[in-house]
Scaffold this motif. Structure first.
Motif, PDB file in Angstrom:
ATOM      1  N   PHE A 254       0.824  -1.212   0.000  1.00  0.00           N
ATOM      2  CA  PHE A 254       0.000   0.000   0.000  1.00  0.00           C
ATOM      3  C   PHE A 254       0.859   1.263   0.000  1.00  0.00           C
ATOM      4  O   PHE A 254       0.492   2.274  -0.592  1.00  0.00           O
ATOM      5  CB  PHE A 254      -0.938  -0.001   1.209  1.00  0.00           C
ATOM      6  CG  PHE A 254      -2.181  -0.811   1.007  1.00  0.00           C
ATOM      7  CD1 PHE A 254      -3.313  -0.247   0.449  1.00  0.00           C
ATOM      8  CD2 PHE A 254      -2.228  -2.150   1.355  1.00  0.00           C
ATOM      9  CE1 PHE A 254      -4.470  -0.989   0.248  1.00  0.00           C
ATOM     10  CE2 PHE A 254      -3.377  -2.904   1.164  1.00  0.00           C
ATOM     11  CZ  PHE A 254      -4.502  -2.322   0.608  1.00  0.00           C
ATOM     12  N   ILE A 255       2.004   1.195   0.682  1.00  0.00           N
ATOM     13  CA  ILE A 255       2.917   2.340   0.680  1.00  0.00           C
ATOM     14  C   ILE A 255       3.418   2.607  -0.727  1.00  0.00           C
ATOM     15  O   ILE A 255       3.492   3.752  -1.180  1.00  0.00           O
ATOM     16  CB  ILE A 255       4.096   2.094   1.647  1.00  0.00           C
ATOM     17  CG1 ILE A 255       3.607   2.137   3.089  1.00  0.00           C
ATOM     18  CG2 ILE A 255       5.193   3.135   1.431  1.00  0.00           C
ATOM     19  CD1 ILE A 255       4.663   1.765   4.109  1.00  0.00           C
ATOM     20  N   ALA A 256       3.757   1.530  -1.455  1.00  0.00           N
ATOM     21  CA  ALA A 256       4.226   1.675  -2.836  1.00  0.00           C
ATOM     22  C   ALA A 256       3.152   2.324  -3.696  1.00  0.00           C
ATOM     23  O   ALA A 256       3.438   3.222  -4.504  1.00  0.00           O
ATOM     24  CB  ALA A 256       4.614   0.310  -3.403  1.00  0.00           C
ATOM     25  N   TYR A 257       1.906   1.882  -3.512  1.00  0.00           N
ATOM     26  CA  TYR A 257       0.802   2.484  -4.264  1.00  0.00           C
ATOM     27  C   TYR A 257       0.643   3.948  -3.887  1.00  0.00           C
ATOM     28  O   TYR A 257       0.527   4.819  -4.753  1.00  0.00           O
ATOM     29  CB  TYR A 257      -0.507   1.736  -3.993  1.00  0.00           C
ATOM     30  CG  TYR A 257      -1.684   2.388  -4.690  1.00  0.00           C
ATOM     31  CD1 TYR A 257      -2.053   1.987  -5.960  1.00  0.00           C
ATOM     32  CD2 TYR A 257      -2.393   3.436  -4.091  1.00  0.00           C
ATOM     33  CE1 TYR A 257      -3.107   2.609  -6.625  1.00  0.00           C
ATOM     34  CE2 TYR A 257      -3.437   4.066  -4.736  1.00  0.00           C
ATOM     35  CZ  TYR A 257      -3.798   3.640  -6.005  1.00  0.00           C
ATOM     36  OH  TYR A 257      -4.812   4.271  -6.653  1.00  0.00           O
ATOM     37  N   THR A 291      -5.255  -1.175 -17.041  1.00  0.00           N
ATOM     38  CA  THR A 291      -4.387  -1.643 -15.954  1.00  0.00           C
ATOM     39  C   THR A 291      -5.140  -2.549 -14.991  1.00  0.00           C
ATOM     40  O   THR A 291      -4.587  -3.545 -14.500  1.00  0.00           O
ATOM     41  CB  THR A 291      -3.807  -0.436 -15.185  1.00  0.00           C
ATOM     42  OG1 THR A 291      -3.173   0.453 -16.108  1.00  0.00           O
ATOM     43  CG2 THR A 291      -2.783  -0.896 -14.160  1.00  0.00           C
ATOM     44  N   ILE A 292      -6.393  -2.228 -14.705  1.00  0.00           N
ATOM     45  CA  ILE A 292      -7.198  -3.059 -13.809  1.00  0.00           C
ATOM     46  C   ILE A 292      -7.394  -4.450 -14.409  1.00  0.00           C
ATOM     47  O   ILE A 292      -7.304  -5.471 -13.704  1.00  0.00           O
ATOM     48  CB  ILE A 292      -8.566  -2.394 -13.535  1.00  0.00           C
ATOM     49  CG1 ILE A 292      -8.374  -1.165 -12.653  1.00  0.00           C
ATOM     50  CG2 ILE A 292      -9.534  -3.371 -12.878  1.00  0.00           C
ATOM     51  CD1 ILE A 292      -9.615  -0.303 -12.508  1.00  0.00           C
ATOM     52  N   ILE A 293      -7.646  -4.510 -15.705  1.00  0.00           N
ATOM     53  CA  ILE A 293      -7.807  -5.812 -16.370  1.00  0.00           C
ATOM     54  C   ILE A 293      -6.503  -6.601 -16.309  1.00  0.00           C
ATOM     55  O   ILE A 293      -6.495  -7.815 -16.015  1.00  0.00           O
ATOM     56  CB  ILE A 293      -8.259  -5.608 -17.829  1.00  0.00           C
ATOM     57  CG1 ILE A 293      -9.670  -5.011 -17.858  1.00  0.00           C
ATOM     58  CG2 ILE A 293      -8.225  -6.932 -18.591  1.00  0.00           C
ATOM     59  CD1 ILE A 293     -10.147  -4.623 -19.236  1.00  0.00           C
ATOM     60  N   LEU A 309       0.092  -2.050 -10.016  1.00  0.00           N
ATOM     61  CA  LEU A 309      -0.453  -1.160  -8.994  1.00  0.00           C
ATOM     62  C   LEU A 309       0.177   0.227  -9.071  1.00  0.00           C
ATOM     63  O   LEU A 309      -0.513   1.244  -8.911  1.00  0.00           O
ATOM     64  CB  LEU A 309      -0.228  -1.754  -7.597  1.00  0.00           C
ATOM     65  CG  LEU A 309      -1.195  -2.849  -7.152  1.00  0.00           C
ATOM     66  CD1 LEU A 309      -0.794  -3.391  -5.794  1.00  0.00           C
ATOM     67  CD2 LEU A 309      -2.625  -2.318  -7.109  1.00  0.00           C
ATOM     68  N   ILE A 310       1.473   0.278  -9.314  1.00  0.00           N
ATOM     69  CA  ILE A 310       2.146   1.572  -9.432  1.00  0.00           C
ATOM     70  C   ILE A 310       1.630   2.316 -10.666  1.00  0.00           C
ATOM     71  O   ILE A 310       1.394   3.532 -10.625  1.00  0.00           O
ATOM     72  CB  ILE A 310       3.672   1.388  -9.491  1.00  0.00           C
ATOM     73  CG1 ILE A 310       4.187   0.875  -8.135  1.00  0.00           C
ATOM     74  CG2 ILE A 310       4.368   2.700  -9.856  1.00  0.00           C
ATOM     75  CD1 ILE A 310       5.656   0.548  -8.119  1.00  0.00           C
ATOM     76  N   CYS A 311       1.447   1.576 -11.768  1.00  0.00           N
ATOM     77  CA  CYS A 311       0.868   2.195 -12.971  1.00  0.00           C
ATOM     78  C   CYS A 311      -0.527   2.732 -12.688  1.00  0.00           C
ATOM     79  O   CYS A 311      -0.870   3.856 -13.087  1.00  0.00           O
ATOM     80  CB  CYS A 311       0.826   1.182 -14.117  1.00  0.00           C
ATOM     81  SG  CYS A 311       2.433   0.752 -14.815  1.00  0.00           S
ATOM     82  N   LEU A 312      -1.332   1.913 -11.988  1.00  0.00           N
ATOM     83  CA  LEU A 312      -2.688   2.348 -11.643  1.00  0.00           C
ATOM     84  C   LEU A 312      -2.642   3.584 -10.752  1.00  0.00           C
ATOM     85  O   LEU A 312      -3.453   4.508 -10.917  1.00  0.00           O
ATOM     86  CB  LEU A 312      -3.433   1.215 -10.927  1.00  0.00           C
ATOM     87  CG  LEU A 312      -4.889   1.494 -10.530  1.00  0.00           C
ATOM     88  CD1 LEU A 312      -5.738   1.770 -11.759  1.00  0.00           C
ATOM     89  CD2 LEU A 312      -5.461   0.324  -9.731  1.00  0.00           C
ATOM     90  N   ALA A 313      -1.683   3.620  -9.815  1.00  0.00           N
ATOM     91  CA  ALA A 313      -1.533   4.768  -8.927  1.00  0.00           C
ATOM     92  C   ALA A 313      -1.242   6.036  -9.716  1.00  0.00           C
ATOM     93  O   ALA A 313      -1.787   7.111  -9.429  1.00  0.00           O
ATOM     94  CB  ALA A 313      -0.420   4.509  -7.916  1.00  0.00           C
ATOM     95  N   LEU A 318      -3.121  11.250 -11.738  1.00  0.00           N
ATOM     96  CA  LEU A 318      -3.275  12.240 -12.806  1.00  0.00           C
ATOM     97  C   LEU A 318      -4.745  12.480 -13.131  1.00  0.00           C
ATOM     98  O   LEU A 318      -5.187  13.624 -13.300  1.00  0.00           O
ATOM     99  CB  LEU A 318      -2.536  11.765 -14.064  1.00  0.00           C
ATOM    100  CG  LEU A 318      -1.006  11.681 -13.977  1.00  0.00           C
ATOM    101  CD1 LEU A 318      -0.445  11.031 -15.237  1.00  0.00           C
ATOM    102  CD2 LEU A 318      -0.397  13.055 -13.781  1.00  0.00           C
ATOM    103  N   GLY A 319      -5.517  11.397 -13.220  1.00  0.00           N
ATOM    104  CA  GLY A 319      -6.920  11.504 -13.618  1.00  0.00           C
ATOM    105  C   GLY A 319      -7.779  12.214 -12.598  1.00  0.00           C
ATOM    106  O   GLY A 319      -8.598  13.074 -12.949  1.00  0.00           O
TER     107      GLY A 319
END
Length: 390
Positions: A254-257, A291-293, A309-313, A318-319
């Protein structure tokens, strides 16, 4: 040569610092309770689940209070409301540390939630009214990054403070940080009088309802948060089951996210100014769906999971910062009202996502939850095409 209107002055930096600290402390106020639950349940001589209702009460008071207090920010000077909200939140948080019964803890958590419901919508509204152009996007991203930072360090911060002393210390420290942020805002934020005193309390709601892009924008937030929180709520359980991780190991994920989301939000204004606000919402929403898929198909690959997860973060940081920047300007004359509804729609999406995800997870596992999240994000991105040109 950089336009002078895009520059951030030293005074503006202090304003942003005060707003950043306040958003951080109100966001962390939810997350820091998680590691305190065992010691608090022992102190109150009750179950962990009953103590955890303090989180629910805080969120419920925030969600209900936001639209109720929203029009006040359009009728009175926002600085006054920020000060009142800070005082209420700070008192509620301080008193939580003095709670001797579970009932009193619930009561003080409700007070803190009401204070936060007056604070945050008016923080976003103030940013929208005080900053403009590229500065608005940059400041919105920086201040929103405080929420990401609260996700990243809220749990370990609460654990550290609790180990140094006891769970009471956590709430006292949170109250002191709120006091520091409030003092910074008092010293720096200008007293800008409201210009719409002639509009009735209910008239603010009518104006928001009649504004062409207001309802679609709020629905974007609703569907976006429905998708995000359905996947986020069960992420820890999935990691525990899939990789047999301890609570501490899950916390590192979670910290990484949170750190990835923080960096994306912090620099989101710069990126979104280059992409365009509406285009950024669509692009990062679409990339979040992809990314979720991919996340649902990561299987037993831990590093692959963390990478997704990092990509999703990043895409979420940004979004969401772009989405807030857009919504704060949808109804310029009623920013506090529309941002208060935006906060309520956020919590409504959180509640619906976690609830429906809870129905799906036992039968269809995390794959089913990911598909639910992707569906919610699809609805959100689809709503951006309903928006009408200003």
């Amino acid at each position: 040569m950089k336009n002078i209107n895009d520059r951030i002055s030293s005074k503006d930096i202090l304003i942003v610092l005060g707003l950043f600290l306040m958003v951080f402390v109100t966001g962390a106020d939810s997350f820091i309770i998680s590691p305190l639950l065992p010691s608090m349940s022992g102190y109150f001589n009750t179950s962990v689940s009953r103590v955890a209702y303090g989180v629910t009460i805080y969120a419920l008071c925030y969600a209900v209070g936001s639209p109720f207090f929203g029009p006040l920010g359009d009728r009175f000077a926002k600085k006054r409301l920020l000060m009142v909200g800070t005082l209420i939140f700070m008192c509620g948080t301080f008193l939580c540390g003095f709670s001797t019964t579970l009932t009193s803890f619930y009561l003080f958590r409700a007070v803190a939630g009401i204070g936060a419901s007056l604070l945050l919508p008016n923080i976003w509204a103030f940013i929208g009214s005080y900053f403009s152009g590229k500065r608005l996007s940059m400041v919105m991203g920086v201040v929103m990054a405080a929420l990401s930072l609260s996700i990243a360090i809220g749990v370990p911060l609460g654990s550290s403070l609790s180990q140094m002393s006891n769970w009471h210390m956590v709430f006292w420290a949170s109250g002191l940080l709120a006091l520091l942020a409030g003092m910074t805002m008092v010293a720096t934020i200008p007293m800008i009088p409201a210009t719409h005193l002639s509009v009735s309390y209910l008239g603010n709601f009518v104006t928001v309802k009649k504004t062409k892009n207001a309802i679609p924008s709020l629905l974007i937030t609703l569907f976006w948060m429905f998708g995000f929180y359905s996947i986020y709520t069960f992420l820890g359980t999935f990691i525990s089951n899939q990789f047999n991780f301890s609570t501490g190991q899950i916390g590192y994920v979670f910290i990484a996210y949170g750190l990835g989301n923080f960096l994306a939000s912090f620099f989101g204004g710069i990126v979104n100014n280059q992409i365009g606000i509406t285009r950024s919402v669509r692009l990062n929403g679409s990339l979040s769906i992809l990314t979720i898929i991919l996340l649902s198909l990561s299987g037993n690959g831990l590093f692959l999971l963390i990478g997704f997860l990092i990509c999703l973060a990043i895409f979420q940081g940004l979004g969401v910062s772009a989405l807030n920047t857009f919504i704060v300007n949808v109804v310029p004359t009623n920013r506090s009202t529309v941002m208060s509804f935006n906060s309520s729609f956020l919590y409504l999406g959180l509640t619906a996502g976690s609830f429906i995800g809870g129905l799906i997870y036992p039968t269809y596992g995390y794959l089913g939850v990911c598909l639910l999240a992707a569906f919610g994000m699809c609805l959100s991105v689809g709503m951006t095409f309903v928006l009408k040109e200003s």
